[in-house]
Design a protein around this motif. Structure first.
Motif, PDB file in Angstrom:
ATOM      1  N   MET B 158      38.170  45.445  46.641  1.00  0.00           N
ATOM      2  CA  MET B 158      37.987  44.997  45.811  1.00  0.00           C
ATOM      3  C   MET B 158      37.513  43.334  45.784  1.00  0.00           C
ATOM      4  O   MET B 158      37.653  42.337  45.061  1.00  0.00           O
ATOM      5  N   GLN B 159      37.379  43.071  47.615  1.00  0.00           N
ATOM      6  CA  GLN B 159      36.824  41.500  47.314  1.00  0.00           C
ATOM      7  C   GLN B 159      35.743  41.155  46.374  1.00  0.00           C
ATOM      8  O   GLN B 159      35.109  39.989  46.200  1.00  0.00           O
ATOM      9  N   ASP B 160      34.500  42.375  46.229  1.00  0.00           N
ATOM     10  CA  ASP B 160      33.376  41.516  45.656  1.00  0.00           C
ATOM     11  C   ASP B 160      33.968  42.342  43.727  1.00  0.00           C
ATOM     12  O   ASP B 160      33.036  42.778  43.138  1.00  0.00           O
ATOM     13  N   VAL B 161      34.515  42.839  44.131  1.00  0.00           N
ATOM     14  CA  VAL B 161      35.128  43.388  42.287  1.00  0.00           C
ATOM     15  C   VAL B 161      36.083  43.131  41.607  1.00  0.00           C
ATOM     16  O   VAL B 161      37.287  43.287  42.001  1.00  0.00           O
ATOM     17  N   LYS B 162      35.656  42.087  40.983  1.00  0.00           N
ATOM     18  CA  LYS B 162      36.342  40.779  40.453  1.00  0.00           C
ATOM     19  C   LYS B 162      37.083  41.305  39.045  1.00  0.00           C
ATOM     20  O   LYS B 162      38.121  41.569  38.123  1.00  0.00           O
ATOM     21  N   ASN B 163      35.570  42.093  37.976  1.00  0.00           N
ATOM     22  CA  ASN B 163      35.823  42.364  36.431  1.00  0.00           C
ATOM     23  C   ASN B 163      34.465  42.924  36.000  1.00  0.00           C
ATOM     24  O   ASN B 163      33.820  44.062  37.027  1.00  0.00           O
ATOM     25  N   TYR B 164      34.447  43.786  34.803  1.00  0.00           N
ATOM     26  CA  TYR B 164      33.394  44.558  34.414  1.00  0.00           C
ATOM     27  C   TYR B 164      31.687  43.840  34.991  1.00  0.00           C
ATOM     28  O   TYR B 164      31.539  45.405  34.894  1.00  0.00           O
ATOM     29  N   ASP B 165      32.194  43.055  35.456  1.00  0.00           N
ATOM     30  CA  ASP B 165      30.851  42.486  35.503  1.00  0.00           C
ATOM     31  C   ASP B 165      30.125  42.940  37.028  1.00  0.00           C
ATOM     32  O   ASP B 165      28.736  43.448  37.096  1.00  0.00           O
ATOM     33  N   HIS B 166      31.333  43.385  37.771  1.00  0.00           N
ATOM     34  CA  HIS B 166      31.134  44.418  39.028  1.00  0.00           C
ATOM     35  C   HIS B 166      31.000  46.139  39.253  1.00  0.00           C
ATOM     36  O   HIS B 166      31.635  46.790  40.203  1.00  0.00           O
ATOM     37  N   ILE B 167      31.074  46.589  37.932  1.00  0.00           N
ATOM     38  CA  ILE B 167      31.113  48.119  37.752  1.00  0.00           C
ATOM     39  C   ILE B 167      30.142  48.772  36.927  1.00  0.00           C
ATOM     40  O   ILE B 167      29.992  48.321  36.314  1.00  0.00           O
TER      41      ILE B 167
END
Lengths: 234, 271
Positions: B158-167
């Motif tokens: 989850m360090q580089d997954v913050k919101n939908y931009d990273h999904i």
């Protein structure tokens, strides 16, 4: 005053949130994030209202001895047992932060809460799955009785239903490929054509109709024309 | 005779259905599955994702739809873990929390995926639309910890997954109207790619969203699960279930034909 305040709030939030949706400005984005936070806080209150309503309804059933009132006791037993074992497994999963005097009781450990999980896996899951499975029997019986080609419309419905049903089951393609000299996988292809064409067109019409209805109803609520959500039949 | 064929006692129909379920189950009959384009589209999208991409799976179903949607969830998870695609699990339904946790734990154990590195299960938050929108701003503003209470800040994936931009993809496995909510709020607002796997009865209502491009693909009920199992070449529960379902569909087909033939003969005689 009791009616005017909710109406004013509804109007303000309705208009502001509608405008916010169309504006990418940081101020409106911040406002939207803030209101979402409020909504997340308000959300759980619906659960409290639901529980209170459920308890009230079944308490009245028991007091008035309405038909099958005895089953209402089962609702209370189920609710009390699940809440007693489920509360330590709350949204914050705080089971891991329980006071020391409870730590010896390993059942109260977050999602590992064995009693809660046991009840869910062995009571709720099989019961709900069984209820849903019964549909297969009733649908078979109802299809046999209802699907009669009495009129042109009923015949079209019957034909579409049979094609989709056979196309949905792998045995349709297997039998067709074995028995028919024409084409391959025709039942599943025909099913897909029905879903892609007549189904899609009619669904789109329904979605557009419902959306227009939702828009007009929302406008009525925002401007205070529709007030049934306030109660009192006004 | 015709009267009898037109009104077979429902208890006989029930017994026939039971036989059509029990015998193929005992004989373990399997039929080849033809894969439909909407399911293939979901598979292709995930298959083309680069390693270490992240998808979000919403387990928006309850025990009543478990038979259709759990095999689907397991098949997609197997595919993701085999491709090193990371998975975030969550649910908008309270009953979905245990079901999501269960299928993720079982599949990850089978595939050797590591909790916190290859997948994370966030559990349930009440709020529906607010939860969906809140995760667009920051996932940790809605889920501060995972299902087991571990803060998101301590979870490596989850360090580089913050919101939908990273999904890369949101896959909603649903037994109610949640797919259209996901589409309306994250596809439209965040341009997030959305796919869905739904119960058989819901499939038809989502087809307009495939044509409009708002759904990447759609898995239709147990058939969709069996199709996905075929695509990943791992026939499991759904493939077995579809073979059993085939016999029940065939039985209903025969009953409908018998009823209609009797109906037509009787009507002709009456005329």
């Amino acid at each position: 005053m009791r009616r005017q305040v909710p109406l004013i709030l509804c109007f303000l939030f309705g208009i502001v949130m509608m405008l916010v949706e169309f504006s990418p400005h940081p101020v409106s984005e911040g406002l939207r994030a803030e209101v979402i936070e409020w909504d997340l806080i308000i959300g759980p209150f619906a659960l409290v209202i639901g529980v209170v309503t459920l308890v009230h309804t079944h308490w009245i059933r028991i007091r008035r001895r309405v038909e099958h009132w005895q089953y209402s006791y089962l609702v209370f037993i189920g609710m009390i047992v699940m809440v007693a074992f489920g509360l330590p497994m709350g949204p914050k999963n705080g089971g891991n932060e329980l006071p020391k005097w409870l730590e010896w009781f390993k059942w109260f450990k977050g999602p590992e809460n064995e009693v809660f999980v046991w009840f869910f896996d062995n009571v709720q899951v099989p019961m709900e799955a069984t209820m849903f499975s019964l549909l297969a029997f009733f649908i078979a019986s109802a299809s046999y009785r209802a699907f009669r080609a009495r009129t042109l419309e009923a015949t079209l419905l019957l034909a579409a239903a049979v094609i989709v049903m056979i196309g949905n089951a792998p045995i349709g393609d297997v039998l067709w490929n074995e028995l028919s000299p024409v084409g391959e996988n025709i039942p599943s292809t025909a099913r897909q054509w029905i879903l892609d064409n007549p189904n899609l067109s009619s669904r789109r019409g329904i979605i557009l109709g419902v959306s227009l209805g939702v828009i007009s109803q929302s406008i009525r609520i925002i401007f205070g024309i529709e007030r049934s959500y306030l109660g009192g039949g006004d | 005779m015709l009267e009898k064929l037109m009104s077979i006692d429902r208890r006989i129909v029930f017994i026939l259905v039971a036989i059509a379920v029990i015998i193929p189950t005992l004989l373990n009959v399997r039929f080849p599955i033809t894969v439909s384009q909407p399911t293939r589209s979901v598979y292709d999208f995930i298959d083309e994702l680069p390693p270490d991409s992240t998808i979000l799976m919403a387990f928006d179903y309850g025990p009543s739809s478990l038979a259709e949607l759990e095999p689907m969830a397991a098949a997609v998870l197997r595919h993701c873990f085999s491709k090193n695609v990371r998975v975030i699990g969550m649910t908008l339904l309270n009953v979905g929390a245990r079901l999501g946790d269960r299928v993720m734990s079982q599949t990850s154990a089978e595939m050797g995926a590591v909790d916190g590195e290859d997948y994370v299960f966030l559990g349930f938050r009440p709020g529906g639309i607010s939860v969906i929108l809140g995760m667009g701003t920051a996932i940790d503003s809605v889920f501060s910890a995972d299902y087991r209470g571990k803060p998101l800040s301590e979870i490596p994936m989850m360090q580089d997954v913050k919101n939908y931009d990273h999904i890369a993809l949101v896959l909603d496995l649903a037994s109610s109207g949640t797919p259209s909510t996901w589409i309306a709020y994250i596809n439209t607002k965040y341009k997030q790619q959305v796919a869905a796997g739904v119960t058989g009865v819901m499939v038809s209502e989502l087809y307009p969203f495939i044509q409009s491009g708002q759904l990447v693909g759609l898995m239709p009920g147990l058939l969709g699960a069996a199709e996905y199992e075929t695509l990943i070449d791992t026939p499991e529960k759904a493939t077995a279930g579809m073979s059993v379902q085939s016999f029940v569909h065939l039985l209903i087909f025969v009953l409908v034909v018998v009823g209609n033939v009797a109906f037509f003969i009787q009507r002709r005689r009456a005329q």
